[in-house]
Design a protein around this motif. Structure first.
Motif, PDB file in Angstrom:
ATOM      1  N   GLY A 202       0.730  -1.348   0.145  1.00 59.41           N
ATOM      2  CA  GLY A 202      -0.036   0.172   0.029  1.00 59.41           C
ATOM      3  C   GLY A 202       0.503   1.096   0.094  1.00 59.41           C
ATOM      4  N   SER A 203       1.927   1.293   0.266  1.00 54.42           N
ATOM      5  CA  SER A 203       2.820   2.641   1.312  1.00 54.42           C
ATOM      6  C   SER A 203       3.606   2.096  -0.814  1.00 54.42           C
ATOM      7  CB  SER A 203       3.865   2.702   2.252  1.00 54.42           C
ATOM      8  OG  SER A 203       4.787   2.100   2.099  1.00 54.42           O
ATOM      9  N   ASN A 204       4.185   1.409  -0.472  1.00 55.96           N
ATOM     10  CA  ASN A 204       4.558   1.632  -2.339  1.00 55.96           C
ATOM     11  C   ASN A 204       4.002   2.568  -3.532  1.00 55.96           C
ATOM     12  OD1 ASN A 204       6.740   0.104  -4.510  1.00 55.96           O
ATOM     13  ND2 ASN A 204       7.928   1.146  -3.000  1.00 55.96           N
ATOM     14  N   VAL A 205       2.493   1.576  -3.902  1.00 58.37           N
ATOM     15  CA  VAL A 205       1.857   2.221  -4.742  1.00 58.37           C
ATOM     16  C   VAL A 205       1.491   4.095  -4.113  1.00 58.37           C
ATOM     17  CG1 VAL A 205      -0.784   1.161  -3.830  1.00 58.37           C
ATOM     18  CG2 VAL A 205      -0.106   1.376  -6.465  1.00 58.37           C
ATOM     19  N   ALA A 206       0.843   4.125  -3.308  1.00 63.82           N
ATOM     20  CA  ALA A 206       0.724   5.377  -3.066  1.00 63.82           C
ATOM     21  C   ALA A 206       2.075   6.378  -3.043  1.00 63.82           C
ATOM     22  CB  ALA A 206       0.531   5.448  -1.756  1.00 63.82           C
ATOM     23  N   ALA A 207       3.522   5.896  -3.032  1.00 57.83           N
ATOM     24  CA  ALA A 207       4.544   6.905  -3.445  1.00 57.83           C
ATOM     25  C   ALA A 207       4.484   6.256  -4.884  1.00 57.83           C
ATOM     26  CB  ALA A 207       5.692   6.080  -3.162  1.00 57.83           C
ATOM     27  N   LEU A 208       4.528   5.506  -5.678  1.00 58.62           N
ATOM     28  CA  LEU A 208       4.870   5.993  -6.980  1.00 58.62           C
ATOM     29  C   LEU A 208       2.901   6.642  -7.563  1.00 58.62           C
ATOM     30  CD1 LEU A 208       5.609   1.934  -7.659  1.00 58.62           C
ATOM     31  CD2 LEU A 208       7.337   4.203  -7.640  1.00 58.62           C
ATOM     32  N   TYR A 209       2.325   6.720  -7.390  1.00 59.17           N
ATOM     33  CA  TYR A 209       0.634   7.072  -7.963  1.00 59.17           C
ATOM     34  C   TYR A 209       1.282   8.640  -7.043  1.00 59.17           C
ATOM     35  CZ  TYR A 209      -3.481   9.339  -7.510  1.00 59.17           C
ATOM     36  OH  TYR A 209      -4.657   9.664  -7.913  1.00 59.17           O
ATOM     37  N   GLU A 210       2.103   9.056  -6.581  1.00 57.33           N
ATOM     38  CA  GLU A 210       2.232  10.520  -6.481  1.00 57.33           C
ATOM     39  C   GLU A 210       3.504  10.852  -7.469  1.00 57.33           C
ATOM     40  OE1 GLU A 210       1.487  13.768  -4.443  1.00 57.33           O
ATOM     41  OE2 GLU A 210       0.742  12.214  -4.533  1.00 57.33           O
ATOM     42  N   THR A 211       4.930   9.921  -6.974  1.00 55.60           N
ATOM     43  CA  THR A 211       5.665  10.585  -8.208  1.00 55.60           C
ATOM     44  C   THR A 211       5.854  10.265  -9.164  1.00 55.60           C
ATOM     45  OG1 THR A 211       7.031   9.979  -6.131  1.00 55.60           O
ATOM     46  CG2 THR A 211       8.040  10.427  -8.047  1.00 55.60           C
ATOM     47  N   TRP A 212       4.759   9.906 -10.424  1.00 57.42           N
ATOM     48  CA  TRP A 212       4.675   9.850 -11.240  1.00 57.42           C
ATOM     49  C   TRP A 212       2.722   9.713 -11.955  1.00 57.42           C
ATOM     50  CZ3 TRP A 212       6.356   3.510 -11.592  1.00 57.42           C
ATOM     51  CH2 TRP A 212       7.657   3.616 -11.057  1.00 57.42           C
ATOM     52  N   GLN A 213       2.747  10.841 -11.156  1.00 56.97           N
ATOM     53  CA  GLN A 213       1.493  11.695 -11.306  1.00 56.97           C
ATOM     54  C   GLN A 213       0.491  10.958 -12.099  1.00 56.97           C
ATOM     55  OE1 GLN A 213       2.162  15.213 -12.826  1.00 56.97           O
ATOM     56  NE2 GLN A 213       4.149  15.837 -11.753  1.00 56.97           N
ATOM     57  N   PHE A 214       0.295   9.721 -10.991  1.00 53.36           N
ATOM     58  CA  PHE A 214      -0.840   8.775 -11.651  1.00 53.36           C
ATOM     59  C   PHE A 214      -2.148   9.383 -11.970  1.00 53.36           C
ATOM     60  CE2 PHE A 214       0.232   5.356 -14.244  1.00 53.36           C
ATOM     61  CZ  PHE A 214       1.720   5.095 -13.944  1.00 53.36           C
ATOM     62  N   SER A 215      -3.223   9.311 -12.771  1.00 47.04           N
ATOM     63  CA  SER A 215      -4.587   9.824 -12.419  1.00 47.04           C
ATOM     64  C   SER A 215      -5.698   8.340 -13.051  1.00 47.04           C
ATOM     65  CB  SER A 215      -4.842  11.139 -13.128  1.00 47.04           C
ATOM     66  OG  SER A 215      -5.691  11.148 -14.166  1.00 47.04           O
ATOM     67  N   SER A 216      -6.824   8.650 -12.932  1.00 45.97           N
ATOM     68  CA  SER A 216      -7.536   8.068 -13.537  1.00 45.97           C
ATOM     69  C   SER A 216      -7.613   8.318 -14.717  1.00 45.97           C
ATOM     70  CB  SER A 216      -9.547   8.040 -12.484  1.00 45.97           C
ATOM     71  OG  SER A 216      -9.763   9.550 -12.530  1.00 45.97           O
ATOM     72  N   GLU A 217      -7.115   9.342 -15.669  1.00 44.79           N
ATOM     73  CA  GLU A 217      -7.578   9.323 -16.664  1.00 44.79           C
ATOM     74  C   GLU A 217      -6.151   8.592 -17.451  1.00 44.79           C
ATOM     75  OE1 GLU A 217      -9.244  11.897 -18.260  1.00 44.79           O
ATOM     76  OE2 GLU A 217     -10.145  11.941 -16.247  1.00 44.79           O
ATOM     77  N   ASP A 218      -5.246   7.531 -16.878  1.00 40.35           N
ATOM     78  CA  ASP A 218      -4.321   6.838 -17.189  1.00 40.35           C
ATOM     79  C   ASP A 218      -4.706   5.444 -18.394  1.00 40.35           C
ATOM     80  OD1 ASP A 218      -1.287   8.504 -17.454  1.00 40.35           O
ATOM     81  OD2 ASP A 218      -1.771   8.112 -15.218  1.00 40.35           O
ATOM     82  N   VAL A 219      -3.664   5.120 -18.744  1.00 42.43           N
ATOM     83  CA  VAL A 219      -4.385   3.746 -19.570  1.00 42.43           C
ATOM     84  C   VAL A 219      -3.272   3.386 -19.414  1.00 42.43           C
ATOM     85  CG1 VAL A 219      -4.877   2.641 -21.755  1.00 42.43           C
ATOM     86  CG2 VAL A 219      -6.125   4.425 -20.263  1.00 42.43           C
ATOM     87  N   ILE A 220      -2.789   1.968 -19.155  1.00 42.33           N
ATOM     88  CA  ILE A 220      -1.462   1.191 -18.313  1.00 42.33           C
ATOM     89  C   ILE A 220      -1.789   0.359 -19.850  1.00 42.33           C
ATOM     90  CG2 ILE A 220       0.276   0.338 -17.162  1.00 42.33           C
ATOM     91  CD1 ILE A 220      -1.409   1.702 -15.065  1.00 42.33           C
ATOM     92  N   LEU A 221      -0.884   0.709 -20.851  1.00 40.16           N
ATOM     93  CA  LEU A 221      -0.241  -0.806 -21.435  1.00 40.16           C
ATOM     94  C   LEU A 221      -0.003  -1.412 -20.726  1.00 40.16           C
ATOM     95  CD1 LEU A 221      -0.884  -1.929 -23.972  1.00 40.16           C
ATOM     96  CD2 LEU A 221       0.886  -0.996 -25.411  1.00 40.16           C
ATOM     97  N   HIS A 222       0.032  -2.942 -20.258  1.00 38.80           N
ATOM     98  CA  HIS A 222       0.623  -3.821 -19.347  1.00 38.80           C
ATOM     99  C   HIS A 222       0.921  -4.782 -19.952  1.00 38.80           C
ATOM    100  CE1 HIS A 222       1.536  -6.535 -15.740  1.00 38.80           C
ATOM    101  NE2 HIS A 222       1.153  -5.673 -15.201  1.00 38.80           N
ATOM    102  N   CYS A 223       2.342  -5.437 -20.144  1.00 34.06           N
ATOM    103  CA  CYS A 223       2.562  -6.649 -21.205  1.00 34.06           C
ATOM    104  C   CYS A 223       4.001  -7.260 -20.349  1.00 34.06           C
ATOM    105  CB  CYS A 223       3.158  -6.503 -22.118  1.00 34.06           C
ATOM    106  SG  CYS A 223       4.600  -4.998 -22.694  1.00 34.06           S
TER     107      CYS A 223
END
Ligand code: MCA
Ligand code: AMP
Length: 524
Positions: A202-223
């Motif tokens: 939980g703490s790590n995803v929160a830190a990455l969300y903040e640092t990499w400026q994620f939002s619900s507008e994003d679409v992640i290409l995951h492979c």
């Protein structure tokens, strides 16, 4: 820039317009579902271009797998091992294990039965979920129940889930409760299970969300493969945490990635992904125009690849550094100009990094030493391995990464090398000790050394050298043993039979000399 939504449990609802009491416990599944409120109509998972489910539909999918797991005897604190390829059902199963309060134990789908057996022995799972046509040890008298799940989502687990009503309950968990155990090898060659808690994740995803400026507008290409920390805790978690659509592919395929980049905003991968994309003529500035962020990690990104990528696309790849035991540790800044090739950036919020000498005294800027870290992302130790835990986890809270590097005056970290004997091939870790132990068993082999050499596609390639004694040695028998016991990515790309090894005065084999001798083996 507008104020960004806060992150973490205490602030999670602040910027998102969601009520705080939606978060029921520190179970990360609760956090995900709470943060997805308000995005119900959006596709949560798109698989091979087809929408699988929206965020509103996701809990019911997970709930059916949770009900199936309960029927198979999965309860809080038990381990569930998974050996299968990526699929939406993999994601549902993962979330269902965590929602049950059980512990998720993934492994590389390419492992041989011998490799799996070691892990099963160690993790002692109540359930082993595996693909139908994959190597697993024969079902024996152990307590482990078996269920199947294939890369296309079919299998006995899915069949059972389809007959059951969803169990929407999420087991309340504390930040210190275990969520997953990921095996990562060690200097002894015997894999060690890193125990990751709900709080670590939980703490790590929160830190990455903040640092990499994620939002619900994003679409992640995951492979990325979902059985490793990069694909599971970074790429997947960021989608689930942000309410961002995950456009997933079964595996990396340069042509498919190029074709889908136009529908995505973020792409992340290991350096081999970027090398392969650059080999495609269709990978152009135009193809990448809609992407806001390219991220690389798991292995060093060559400055030449960073430069070629920028020249081709105009994007500067953002490089970050992590480990299975810690999830992500440092990241280059989001600001394009701050992304420096060869550097892995600054510690993430809440994480500390120290560079120390052999007495663990902190070194000044510019001096190379061992990298230690501390933070809420540091795992709880190695599963049932008190001794190995004591070797790397210091009583003062710092963890010995086995990587070496230096900081500049601003605290920016650059990795210089590794004090651990490790080869990273295409983002997969290969521990020489494990392969050396196996080759030493071959009749007629006297001595053996396994080392990494530069490889244009995989970054590093596994190479072995042996000396033999008597007449017993048989190359075909050795190759058969390698093929039977080691996953393909660990198998040496070449084995050299030497008259004698280069050694130091103490008689120790000089792997650096071997690396140097064979460094041109795969030159383009
Ligand atoms: C496949 N092969 C490999 C590798 N992958 N050999 C060495 N290293 C590899 N990584 C073998 C295949 O079995 C095959 O053998 C031959 O090489 C060519 O296969 P190819 O079709 O080219 O491979 P592929 O199936 O396309 O896979 C390459 C890949 C894959 C896409 C780069 O390895 C991959 O997805 N890597 C990502 C790993 C990852 O997610 N790491 C994160 C770990 P043959 O032809 O002889 O049969 S997490 C971590 O490190 C931390 C937390 C962090 O910081 O992220
Ligand atoms: P793993 O055991 O798979 O978690 O691999 C972790 C190791 O990958 C680290 O200890 C580093 O040696 C290496 N690693 C991860 N990210 C990077 C990076 N950006 N640059 C160099 N090495 C990295």
């Amino acid at each position: 820039m507008a104020a960004r939504p806060g992150y973490g449990r205490s602030q999670g609802a602040a910027g998102s317009g969601r009520p705080r009491d939606r978060i029921m416990s520190d179970n990360i599944v609760d956090t995900f579902f709470a943060r997805q409120q308000g995005h119900g109509a959006k596709p949560a998972i798109v698989w091979n271009g087809e929408t699988v489910c929206t965020f509103a539909e996701l809990p019911a999918h997970v709930g059916r797998y949770r009900a199936a797991l309960a029927q198979l005897g999965v309860t809080r604190g038990e381990r569930v091992m998974v050996k299968t390829e990526n699929s939406p059902a993999f994601v549902f199963t993962y979330l269902a294990v965590l929602a049950s309060g059980a512990i998720f134990v993934p492994m590389n789908a390419a492992y041989t039965a011998a490799e799996v057996e070691l892990l099963v022995e160690d993790a002692d799972p109540v359930l082993l979920i595996h693909a139908d046509k994959t190597a697993v040890p024969p079902a024996g008298s152990d307590r482990t129940t078996r269920a199947t799940l294939n890369g296309d989502g079919s299998g006995s687990l899915t069949d059972l889930a389809a007959t059951l009503a969803p169990d929407l309950a999420v087991e309340p968990m504390a930040v210190t409760d275990l969520a997953a155990i990921l095996f990562t090898s060690g200097t002894t060659g015997r894999p060690k299970g890193a125990m990751l808690t709900h709080g670590n994740l939980g703490s790590n995803v929160a830190a990455l969300y903040e640092t990499w400026q994620f939002s619900s507008e994003d679409v992640i290409l995951h492979c990325l493969p979902l059985f490793h920390a990069h694909g599971l805790f970074v790429a997947l978690h960021l989608g689930l945490y942000s309410g961002a659509t995950l456009r997933m592919l079964p595996k990396f395929d340069a042509a498919k990635v190029v074709a889908q980049l136009g529908q995505a905003s973020v792409f992340m991968g290991v350096p081999t992904f970027y090398t392969r994309l650059l080999e495609s003529a269709d990978f152009t500035r135009n193809a990448t125009a809609g992407i806001r962020l390219f991220i690389s990690g798991s292995a060093p990104l060559l400055p030449s690849v960073f430069a070629a990528f920028e020249a081709r696309t105009g994007h500067r790849i953002l490089e970050r550094y992590g480990m299975t035991e810690t999830v992500m540790i440092t990241s280059n800044p989001y600001d394009q100009a701050g992304r420096i090739p060869g550097s892995v950036g600054y510690p993430l919020p809440g994480v500390s990094v120290r560079i120390v000498d052999e007495n663990r005294a902190e070194l000044p800027a510019g001096e190379v030493g061992e990298i230690e870290m501390q933070g809420p992302n540091l795992c709880a130790g190695y599963w049932r391995r008190a001794e190995a835990t004591a070797e790397s986890f210091y009583p003062d809270g710092f963890f010995r990464t086995g990587d070496t590097g230096f900081k500049d005056e601003t605290g920016r970290v650059t990795i210089a090398g590794r004090s651990k004997d490790l080869i990273i091939s295409g983002g997969y870790n290969v521990y020489p000790a494990e392969i050396e132990m196996l080759l030493a068993e071959v009749p007629g082999v006297q001595d053996v050394a396994v080392f990494g050499v530069p490889h244009p596609d995989f970054g590093e390639a596994v190479m072995a050298a042996i000396t033999t004694e008597g007449d017993a040695f048989d190359m075909a028998a050795m190759n058969a043993l390698i093929a039977g016991k080691l996953a393909r990515f660990k198998q040496p790309k070449a084995v050299h039979v030497l008259d004698e090894f280069p050694r130091n005065a103490m008689g120790k084999i000089l792997k650096n000399v071997l690396r140097d001798t064979y460094k041109g083996s795969f030159a383009k």
